[in-house]
Design a protein around this motif. Structure first.
Motif, PDB file in Angstrom:
ATOM      1  N   HIS B  91      38.919 -65.762  61.076  1.00 18.29           N
ATOM      2  CA  HIS B  91      37.715 -66.122  60.341  1.00 18.29           C
ATOM      3  C   HIS B  91      37.899 -67.371  59.480  1.00 18.29           C
ATOM      4  O   HIS B  91      37.230 -67.546  58.471  1.00 18.29           O
ATOM      5  CB  HIS B  91      37.265 -64.946  59.467  1.00 18.29           C
ATOM      6  CG  HIS B  91      38.339 -64.483  58.523  1.00 18.29           C
ATOM      7  ND1 HIS B  91      38.873 -63.238  58.579  1.00 18.29           N
ATOM      8  CD2 HIS B  91      39.004 -65.131  57.552  1.00 18.29           C
ATOM      9  CE1 HIS B  91      39.813 -63.119  57.658  1.00 18.29           C
ATOM     10  NE2 HIS B  91      39.905 -64.265  57.027  1.00 18.29           N
ATOM     11  N   ASP B  92      38.816 -68.219  59.889  1.00 18.91           N
ATOM     12  CA  ASP B  92      39.082 -69.402  59.069  1.00 18.91           C
ATOM     13  C   ASP B  92      37.993 -70.464  59.245  1.00 18.91           C
ATOM     14  O   ASP B  92      37.341 -70.545  60.276  1.00 18.91           O
ATOM     15  CB  ASP B  92      40.437 -70.015  59.461  1.00 18.91           C
ATOM     16  CG  ASP B  92      40.441 -70.491  60.908  1.00 18.91           C
ATOM     17  OD1 ASP B  92      39.924 -69.745  61.767  1.00 18.91           O
ATOM     18  OD2 ASP B  92      40.922 -71.603  61.168  1.00 18.91           O
ATOM     19  N   LEU B  93      37.818 -71.242  58.199  1.00 17.79           N
ATOM     20  CA  LEU B  93      36.953 -72.412  58.303  1.00 17.79           C
ATOM     21  C   LEU B  93      37.890 -73.596  58.519  1.00 17.79           C
ATOM     22  O   LEU B  93      38.454 -74.139  57.576  1.00 17.79           O
ATOM     23  CB  LEU B  93      36.139 -72.579  57.006  1.00 17.79           C
ATOM     24  CG  LEU B  93      35.113 -73.705  57.003  1.00 17.79           C
ATOM     25  CD1 LEU B  93      34.018 -73.456  58.024  1.00 17.79           C
ATOM     26  CD2 LEU B  93      34.508 -73.864  55.619  1.00 17.79           C
ATOM     27  N   LEU B 103      31.038 -78.701  61.657  1.00 18.84           N
ATOM     28  CA  LEU B 103      32.008 -77.718  61.187  1.00 18.84           C
ATOM     29  C   LEU B 103      32.707 -77.066  62.370  1.00 18.84           C
ATOM     30  O   LEU B 103      32.214 -77.087  63.497  1.00 18.84           O
ATOM     31  CB  LEU B 103      31.332 -76.660  60.313  1.00 18.84           C
ATOM     32  CG  LEU B 103      30.493 -75.584  60.964  1.00 18.84           C
ATOM     33  CD1 LEU B 103      31.345 -74.370  61.294  1.00 18.84           C
ATOM     34  CD2 LEU B 103      29.391 -75.144  60.019  1.00 18.84           C
ATOM     35  N   SER B 104      33.859 -76.507  62.075  1.00 20.15           N
ATOM     36  CA  SER B 104      34.665 -75.826  63.069  1.00 20.15           C
ATOM     37  C   SER B 104      35.113 -74.527  62.421  1.00 20.15           C
ATOM     38  O   SER B 104      35.762 -74.533  61.387  1.00 20.15           O
ATOM     39  CB  SER B 104      35.866 -76.713  63.412  1.00 20.15           C
ATOM     40  OG  SER B 104      36.655 -76.098  64.378  1.00 20.15           O
ATOM     41  N   VAL B 105      34.749 -73.407  63.031  1.00 17.23           N
ATOM     42  CA  VAL B 105      34.905 -72.142  62.323  1.00 17.23           C
ATOM     43  C   VAL B 105      35.490 -71.063  63.248  1.00 17.23           C
ATOM     44  O   VAL B 105      35.210 -71.051  64.454  1.00 17.23           O
ATOM     45  CB  VAL B 105      33.525 -71.713  61.759  1.00 17.23           C
ATOM     46  CG1 VAL B 105      32.520 -71.463  62.858  1.00 17.23           C
ATOM     47  CG2 VAL B 105      33.634 -70.512  60.855  1.00 17.23           C
ATOM     48  N   GLY B 106      36.324 -70.188  62.685  1.00 14.35           N
ATOM     49  CA  GLY B 106      36.909 -69.095  63.443  1.00 14.35           C
ATOM     50  C   GLY B 106      35.846 -68.142  63.958  1.00 14.35           C
ATOM     51  O   GLY B 106      34.810 -67.936  63.310  1.00 14.35           O
ATOM     52  N   ALA B 107      36.116 -67.547  65.119  1.00 14.84           N
ATOM     53  CA  ALA B 107      35.131 -66.707  65.801  1.00 14.84           C
ATOM     54  C   ALA B 107      34.587 -65.597  64.918  1.00 14.84           C
ATOM     55  O   ALA B 107      33.414 -65.254  64.957  1.00 14.84           O
ATOM     56  CB  ALA B 107      35.768 -66.100  67.051  1.00 14.84           C
ATOM     57  N   GLY B 108      35.475 -65.020  64.091  1.00  9.81           N
ATOM     58  CA  GLY B 108      35.084 -63.823  63.352  1.00  9.81           C
ATOM     59  C   GLY B 108      34.460 -64.083  61.994  1.00  9.81           C
ATOM     60  O   GLY B 108      34.214 -63.146  61.232  1.00  9.81           O
ATOM     61  N   MET B 109      34.215 -65.346  61.667  1.00 10.72           N
ATOM     62  CA  MET B 109      33.591 -65.656  60.375  1.00 10.72           C
ATOM     63  C   MET B 109      32.194 -65.034  60.301  1.00 10.72           C
ATOM     64  O   MET B 109      31.363 -65.279  61.163  1.00 10.72           O
ATOM     65  CB  MET B 109      33.489 -67.172  60.218  1.00 10.72           C
ATOM     66  CG  MET B 109      32.587 -67.636  59.098  1.00 10.72           C
ATOM     67  SD  MET B 109      33.304 -67.437  57.464  1.00 10.72           S
ATOM     68  CE  MET B 109      34.272 -68.934  57.293  1.00 10.72           C
ATOM     69  N   GLU B 133      23.337 -59.895  58.149  1.00 14.70           N
ATOM     70  CA  GLU B 133      24.267 -59.625  57.056  1.00 14.70           C
ATOM     71  C   GLU B 133      25.659 -59.250  57.549  1.00 14.70           C
ATOM     72  O   GLU B 133      26.631 -59.352  56.805  1.00 14.70           O
ATOM     73  CB  GLU B 133      23.719 -58.523  56.139  1.00 14.70           C
ATOM     74  CG  GLU B 133      22.425 -58.913  55.429  1.00 14.70           C
ATOM     75  CD  GLU B 133      22.589 -60.168  54.569  1.00 14.70           C
ATOM     76  OE1 GLU B 133      23.691 -60.394  54.045  1.00 14.70           O
ATOM     77  OE2 GLU B 133      21.609 -60.931  54.467  1.00 14.70           O
ATOM     78  N   THR B 134      25.764 -58.794  58.775  1.00 11.19           N
ATOM     79  CA  THR B 134      27.080 -58.385  59.282  1.00 11.19           C
ATOM     80  C   THR B 134      27.576 -59.257  60.433  1.00 11.19           C
ATOM     81  O   THR B 134      28.777 -59.318  60.684  1.00 11.19           O
ATOM     82  CB  THR B 134      27.049 -56.923  59.769  1.00 11.19           C
ATOM     83  OG1 THR B 134      26.009 -56.791  60.742  1.00 11.19           O
ATOM     84  CG2 THR B 134      26.799 -55.959  58.621  1.00 11.19           C
ATOM     85  N   SER B 135      26.678 -59.925  61.141  1.00 13.00           N
ATOM     86  CA  SER B 135      27.061 -60.634  62.371  1.00 13.00           C
ATOM     87  C   SER B 135      28.132 -61.689  62.123  1.00 13.00           C
ATOM     88  O   SER B 135      28.114 -62.374  61.099  1.00 13.00           O
ATOM     89  CB  SER B 135      25.850 -61.336  62.980  1.00 13.00           C
ATOM     90  OG  SER B 135      24.990 -60.411  63.558  1.00 13.00           O
ATOM     91  N   THR B 136      29.007 -61.828  63.112  1.00  9.27           N
ATOM     92  CA  THR B 136      29.967 -62.927  63.082  1.00  9.27           C
ATOM     93  C   THR B 136      29.391 -64.096  63.879  1.00  9.27           C
ATOM     94  O   THR B 136      28.493 -63.914  64.709  1.00  9.27           O
ATOM     95  CB  THR B 136      31.306 -62.522  63.724  1.00  9.27           C
ATOM     96  OG1 THR B 136      31.054 -62.175  65.093  1.00  9.27           O
ATOM     97  CG2 THR B 136      31.925 -61.341  62.998  1.00  9.27           C
ATOM     98  N   VAL B 137      29.958 -65.251  63.646  1.00 12.23           N
ATOM     99  CA  VAL B 137      29.418 -66.448  64.289  1.00 12.23           C
ATOM    100  C   VAL B 137      29.584 -66.376  65.815  1.00 12.23           C
ATOM    101  O   VAL B 137      28.656 -66.694  66.574  1.00 12.23           O
ATOM    102  CB  VAL B 137      30.030 -67.719  63.658  1.00 12.23           C
ATOM    103  CG1 VAL B 137      31.518 -67.795  63.845  1.00 12.23           C
ATOM    104  CG2 VAL B 137      29.380 -68.963  64.186  1.00 12.23           C
ATOM    105  N   ALA B 138      30.740 -65.910  66.282  1.00  9.70           N
ATOM    106  CA  ALA B 138      30.942 -65.835  67.735  1.00  9.70           C
ATOM    107  C   ALA B 138      30.129 -64.705  68.345  1.00  9.70           C
ATOM    108  O   ALA B 138      29.660 -64.812  69.481  1.00  9.70           O
ATOM    109  CB  ALA B 138      32.429 -65.659  68.062  1.00  9.70           C
ATOM    110  N   GLY B 139      29.962 -63.631  67.595  1.00 14.15           N
ATOM    111  CA  GLY B 139      29.151 -62.517  68.100  1.00 14.15           C
ATOM    112  C   GLY B 139      27.707 -62.947  68.288  1.00 14.15           C
ATOM    113  O   GLY B 139      27.070 -62.635  69.300  1.00 14.15           O
ATOM    114  N   ALA B 140      27.194 -63.680  67.293  1.00 21.15           N
ATOM    115  CA  ALA B 140      25.813 -64.168  67.391  1.00 21.15           C
ATOM    116  C   ALA B 140      25.657 -65.062  68.606  1.00 21.15           C
ATOM    117  O   ALA B 140      24.660 -65.003  69.326  1.00 21.15           O
ATOM    118  CB  ALA B 140      25.438 -64.922  66.125  1.00 21.15           C
TER     119      ALA B 140
END
Lengths: 477, 460
Positions: B91-93, B103-109, B133-140
Motif C-alpha cells: 500500500h505504499d505511495l 502518482l504511482s501507488v501500491g495495489a492495496g492502498m 470507504e473500504t475499496s483498494t485502488v487495484a480492487g476498484a
C-alpha cells in the motif's frame, strides 16, 4: 516475389488494384520518418473480405504483410521492413454509418481524419484527435499508432475515442472487438489493438466516438523573450491544475521559419510563443483564460493576445499545424523527434536539447505539445551527407535517452515502429518483452504482420539501427 | 496434518509465517459463494507476490487476488480457489508528483486514504466507486465497477497511465509509465481494468490525477412518466452542459433510495416522491459555472414539464450523490433474492427501459431501474423469498434480459445474484464472438491458468 503470387493477387482483386513495378513501388518505400523500406507489391483492397483473402494468400506464400494509410507516419510503422505485400487502405475510405443521436461514426480505415469531422460538424460534433497531419492522415493509421495531436491534452488520444474494431488476423480470420457503446464486458481488446502499430492485426473498420463542440473557446498567444520563461509558464499552468484544451510551444527559431511561410502573426523577434486554447462553458472559459494569462504574466510574457475571431484563431493554428512544411524550406530534410517527459521537467529538458544540438552541430527547433510534456525537437540535416545523417541519429538518440532519464518515455504519439525499437530496452526488461512477445505471438505467431517493428532486433541498442538507417537514406531532397 | 495446514506450512517456508494465514475464521472472510481458499497470503512487496505466483505455478495452485474483498463476488465463482492473495500490505505511495499531476501507488492502498493524501495538494483521483470507504485502488480497477464521475472524467482507462504486475509466469512486468501521454509498447495495463484478477497480480498502478473543483452542485427533477424523464435527459445531453453525473431513477428505485437515505437525511426523503421518475444531476466547477448549470437545468426541467424540480442544497446533494455511488452495494441487500444487472446499450431509449420493467412485472418480480451516465443501466429484480419459485422466476427473467440486451446490440452482465442462481445462469451472458481473442490474451498472460480460473467471461 513469386510471379504466381502476383497472378493470384491480380485475379483476386483485379490488376488495377495491384502495383508491382519498381517505379510504382518507390512511392511506397518511405513515410514521414527518415526510414525507408520497399514492398514487393502494393495492393488496394475495397472490402474486409478482400483483405482477408490477401492475408491468406500471403500466408500461403509465406510473405509478410504491412498495412498503410496515407503514409504520414513518423516512425516507419507503415514501411515494409521485410518486403512482401503492402495493403494500402486508400480505397476503403467510406464512412459507413453516422449515428449522430448517439455520437458514433463507423468508418473504414482509409477515411481521412478530418473528413470525419467534416461529415458531422453540421450537428455540432467533431472527432477529437487532431494530429498535425489530420488533413491527410487516415483513421486506420491513427488507430495503429494511437495518434495524438494538440487537443489530446484535454480530450485524450485516439484510444480514448475508439469503441469497436473489425480486425483481420494473419490467418485471415475476421474478428470484431469492442462494441458501439464501448463498454464491453471482458478484456479491453480495443485498448490493446489501438496503438499496436499493425503488429497484431489489420484494422478494417473502426467505430469512433464523436465529441460535442464546446460552447465557448478562447485561443491565447503568449509571447516570451526567453525559452525558460515559456517553459516555466507551462510547468506552472500544469501545477496550478489548469487544463487547457491545448498548450503548444514554438521556439523562436522555429516560429521565424513558420512566419516566413504562413504569416500566422507570430512575432519574429520573440524567443518562444505558447499557443494555449481553453474551451468549455462560457464561465469556465473566462476564468481559465484569466488564470492562464495571469501565469503568463507572472513568467514575464511580453504580450498575451487573445484571438478575436475564428479567422484569427484558424490562422494561429494553421501556423502551428503547418510548421513541419515550413521547416522544409530551410534544409533538405528534417528529423522530427517524439519524446515525453514529466511536465515539471520541461525547462531542464529544453536546455539539455539545446546543449545536445550544439554538441552535434545542429540548431534544434522545438514545436510541441508542451501541456502534456510531449516534445518534438526537430533536427534539420542534409541526408546526402552521411556524417550529418549519423550525427542527426546520434543526437536524437541522446535526446530520447535524456527523456527516459527524466522519467519519461520513448514516444508520446508517433509510435515505436522501426525508428525506436532498438531503444525499447531503455524502458522495458526481458520479462516485459517476454510478455509483450507472448501477446504478439497470440495474434501474429509467425510475425507475418508488420515484422521488424516495436521489438528490438538486437540487444545492443543503437549500433545496428544506425547502420540500417544509413543504408536507407531518405530520398527527400 | 490437513491439506490446508500442509499448504500453509509450505507457504510459510517460502514467505515466512507472518505473511500466511490459514485459520478457519479468516478463511471464511475470503469465501466466494461458499468456496473457501486453502490459505491466505499477504505479500508486502511485488517480489513477494512474484514468489507466491511462482510457488503456485510449481504446486499447480489457483490464486484469487483481492483487496478489501468488497467486490469479490463479481463474476462467476472460480473453478479452483487455493490461495487468496491479499494485496492490502502493498500500500505504499511510491510517487506523487503534484506538479505533474501523476502518482504511482501500491495495489492495496485504500481509495479513502489515497484521497486524503491527494486532497492535501488540491487533487483527487476520479474513481468514485461503490464501497468507497473500504475499496483498494487495484480492487476498484480490477473489478471494473462503475465510477459515478465517469461522465466528466471517463473510466479508469482514461487516466490509468501505467501498471506493474506479476504475470502468470511469476515475472515482474510493467506497462505504460508515469507520463500522461505515452505510446511506447503495447498498452497491457488497459487489459487489467475489469479483468477480475484473471490476468495478473497487480502490484502498483500509475495514474494521472485531477484538480479538485472549487465547488459542487446538484439538481433533481421529477417526472410523472418515463417519457418525460427521457426527454429531459436528451435535452441535457444536447445542451452540452458539463455534468459530473447524471442518473435516472425509476419510481421503484426512488423508493429503494429513499429507504437508504432515510438513515442519513430524513428531511430530504420527504421530498422524494416514489411515484415519480427522478433525474439527478451533479456538476462541479468554479463559482460562476456551478450556479449557471443549476439555472440551465431548472430551465430545461421546466421546458420538459417536470412535475417538480429543485436545485439541491449541498447536504442533500452530498447525501443523494453518496447513496447513488453506493447503489451497487446496497441494492444487493434490498430483498431476500436479488439479481442486479448492468446493461450497456448503444442507445438508451424509453422503449428499452419499459421492456426491462415489463420483464420483471411478467415474472412477478419487483423491478427497478437506475439509468446511469454513459447509457449504463442498472436493472435490479427483487424476489420476496429464496425458494425454488423465486430462483426460477429470476432465471427466466435473466434469460429475457440477456436477449433484450443482445437485440439492442448491447451487453448485459449480472453484478450480483444468489449463489444458487449463478450455478444456473452465467453472469456474463451468452457466448460472445470475441471470446477466442480473449482466450488468447488470457493464455498469453497466464499460461498455467492459475489466476482466478473460471471467474471471467466465457469460463476464462
Amino acid at each position: 516475389m513469386a510471379a504466381s503470387l502476383l497472378r493470384e493477387l491480380n485475379s483476386l482483386i483485379g490488376s488495377s488494384n495491384v502495383l508491382h513495378k519498381i517505379e510504382d513501388l518507390v512511392l511506397y518505400e518511405y513515410d514521414g520518418s527518415v526510414e525507408k523500406a520497399r514492398p514487393d507489391v502494393v495492393v488496394f483492397p475495397h472490402t474486409t473480405e478482400e483483405v482477408s483473402r490477401i492475408v491468406k494468400l500471403a500466408a500461403k506464400y509465406n510473405v509478410p504483410v504491412v498495412g498503410r494509410g496515407s503514409g504520414t507516419g513518423l516512425s516507419g510503422g507503415a514501411l515494409a521492413r521485410g518486403g512482401g505485400i503492402m495493403i494500402v487502405f486508400a480505397r476503403m475510405n467510406r464512412i459507413l454509418e453516422l449515428d449522430l443521436e448517439n455520437a458514433r461514426a463507423v468508418v473504414q480505415p482509409g477515411v481521412v481524419n478530418l473528413d470525419i469531422t467534416r461529415a458531422v460538424e453540421h450537428a455540432g460534433l467533431y472527432f477529437a484527435p487532431d494530429p498535425s497531419s489530420q488533413k491527410s492522415c487516415t483513421i486506420g493509421g491513427n488507430v495503429a499508432e494511437n495518434a495524438g495531436g494538440p487537443h489530446t491534452l484535454a480530450y485524450g488520444v485516439t484510444v480514448n475515442h475508439v469503441t469497436a474494431l473489425e480486425l483481420v488476423l494473419p490467418d485471415g480470420e475476421i474478428v470484431r472487438v469492442g462494441s458501439k457503446h464501448g463498454d464491453t464486458p471482458g478484456y479491453d481488446l480495443c485498448g490493446l489493438f489501438v496503438g499496436s502499430e499493425g503488429t497484431l492485426a489489420l484494422v478494417t473498420e473502426i467505430t469512433v466516438k464523436l465529441t460535442r463542440k464546446a460552447e465557448a473557446v478562447k485561443t491565447l498567444l503568449a509571447i516570451f523573450d526567453t525559452v525558460d520563461d515559456a517553459s516555466n509558464t507551462v510547468a506552472e499552468i500544469t501545477a496550478r491544475g489548469i487544463t487547457p484544451a491545448a498548450c503548444e510551444m514554438v521556439d523562436g527559431w522555429t516560429l521565424r521559419a513558420i512566419e516566413d511561410y504562413i504569416h500566422a502573426g507570430f512575432p519574429r523577434d520573440s524567443a518562444a510563443i505558447l499557443l494555449i486554447e481553453v474551451e468549455g462553458l462560457r464561465e469556465a472559459v473566462a476564468a481559465q483564460a484569466t488564470a492562464v494569462e495571469d501565469v503568463c504574466r507572472t513568467h514575464h510574457a511580453r504580450e498575451v493576445r487573445i484571438a478575436k475571431d475564428d479567422a484569427e484563431r484558424d490562422l494561429l493554428w494553421k501556423g502551428r499545424k503547418n510548421a513541419f512544411g515550413a521547416l522544409g524550406r530551410l534544409a533538405p530534410s528534417n528529423y522530427v523527434l517524439d519524446g515525453v517527459i514529466p511536465r515539471s521537467k520541461l525547462p531542464q529538458a529544453l536546455q539539455q536539447i539545446s546543449l545536445i544540438g550544439k554538441k552535434y552541430g545542429f540548431s534544434i527547433g522545438n514545436i510541441f505539445h508542451a501541456g502534456d510534456g510531449n516534445l518534438h525537437p526537430i533536427v534539420l540535416y542534409d541526408p546526402r551527407d552521411p556524417r550529418q545523417f549519423e550525427n542527426a541519429i546520434a543526437a536524437s538518440r541522446e535526446i530520447i535517452r535524456y527523456c527516459v532519464e527524466l522519467g519519461g518515455a520513448l514516444t508520446g504519439e508517433h509510435g515505436v515502429g522501426m525508428e525506436k525499437n532498438e531503444l525499447m530496452p531503455l524502458l522495458f526488461s526481458d520479462a516485459d518483452f517476454d510478455l509483450m512477445r507472448r501477446v504478439h505471438d497470440a495474434c501474429n505467431p509467425d510475425s507475418s504482420l508488420n515484422p521488424g517493428k516495436i521489438f528490438p532486433l538486437s540487444k545492443g541498442c543503437g549500433e545496428i539501427r544506425a547502420r540500417k538507417m544509413a543504408e536507407a537514406l531518405p530520398a527527400k531532397v | 496434518m490437513t491439506a490446508t495446514a500442509n499448504l500453509a506450512t509450505r507457504l510459510e517456508s517460502v514467505l515466512g509465517a507472518h505473511r500466511v494465514v490459514a485459520s478457519e475464521a479468516e478463511l471464511c472472510e475470503y469465501a466466494i459463494d461458499s468456496l473457501l481458499p486453502g490459505a491466505i497470503v499477504r505479500p508486502a512487496t511485488a517480489q513477494e507476490a512474484a514468489e507466491i505466483v511462482r510457488f503456485a505455478i510449481t504446486e499447480k495452485l489457483a490464486i484469487v487476488a483481492s483487496g478489501s474483498r468488497s467486490k469479490l463476488h463479481l463474476g462467476m465463482p472460480p473453478a479452483r480457489y487455493d490461495l487468496a492473495l491479499d494485496t492490502t500490505a502493498m500500500h505504499d505511495l511510491a510517487h506523487f508528483d503534484p506538479a505533474d499531476l501523476t502518482l504511482s501507488v501500491g495495489a492495496g492502498m485504500p481509495l479513502r486514504q489515497l484521497s486524503k493524501v491527494l486532497a492535501e495538494k488540491g487533487q483527487f483521483l476520479p474513481l468514485a466507486v461503490p464501497c468507497y470507504e473500504t475499496s483498494t485502488v487495484a480492487g476498484a480497477l480490477a473489478s471494473g465497477i462503475d465510477s459515478t464521475l465517469r461522465k466528466q472524467y471517463g473510466t479508469a482507462r482514461d487516466f490509468l497511465i501505467g501498471a506493474e504486475f506479476v504475470d502468470g509466469k511469476g515475472a515482474l512486468c510493467k506497462s505504460g509509465g508515469r507520463v500522461v501521454k505515452n505510446v511506447t509498447g503495447y498498452d497491457l495495463h488497459k487489459l487489467l481494468i475489469g479483468s477480475l484478477g484473471t490476468l495478473a497480480v497487480i502490484t502498483r498502478l500509475n495514474f494521472r490525477t485531477f484538480t479538485l473543483p472549487q465547488t459542487h452542485g446538484g439538481h433533481l427533477a421529477c417526472f410523472s412518466n418515463l417519457e418525460g424523464a427521457s426527454a429531459y435527459r436528451d435535452a441535457i445531453e444536447k445542451s452540452g452542459l458539463a455534468l459530473a453525473n447524471l442518473e435516472t431513477l425509476s419510481p421503484e428505485m426512488v423508493a429503494l433510495t429513499a429507504t437508504v437515505l432515510r438513515e442519513t437525511n430524513a428531511e430530504f426523503v420527504g421530498r422524494l416522491d416514489p411515484t415519480q421518475w427522478c433525474v439527478y444531476a451533479s456538476f462541479e466547477g468554479n463559482e460562476a459555472v456551478v450556479p449557471r448549470i443549476a439555472r440551465d437545468l431548472q430551465k430545461l426541467a421546466n421546458e420538459a414539464a417536470a412535475a417538480d424540480s429543485e436545485i439541491l442544497d449541498a447536504a442533500s446533494d452530498a447525501h443523494l450523490g453518496g447513496v447513488l455511488r453506493e447503489a451497487f452495494d446496497w441494492l444487493r441487500w434490498t430483498s431476500p433474492s436479488v439479481a442486479l444487472f448492468r446493461i450497456a446499450l448503444p442507445q438508451s431509449n424509453p422503449g428499452d427501459l419499459a421492456d426491462l420493467l415489463c420483464v420483471a412485472q411478467e415474472s412477478a418480480l419487483r423491478g427497478a431501474l437506475l439509468v446511469r451516465a454513459a447509457a449504463i443501466i442498472y436493472f435490479v429484480m427483487l424476489a420476496e423469498n429464496e425458494d425454488e419459485s423465486a430462483l426460477r422466476a429470476l432465471e427466466n427473467a435473466a434469460a429475457r434480459v440477456f436477449s433484450l440486451a443482445a437485440a439492442g446490440q448491447g451487453y448485459a452482465t449480472i453484478l450480483h445474484a444468489p449463489s444458487k442462481l449463478k450455478s444456473r445462469v452465467c453472469v456474463w451472458g451468452p457466448k460472445r464472438a470475441d471470446l477466442g481473442m480473449m482466450q488468447r490474451v488470457k493464455h498469453s498472460f497466464d499460461p498455467h491458468n492459475i489466476f482466478a480460473p473460471g471467474r471471467f467471461v466465457g469460463g476464462i
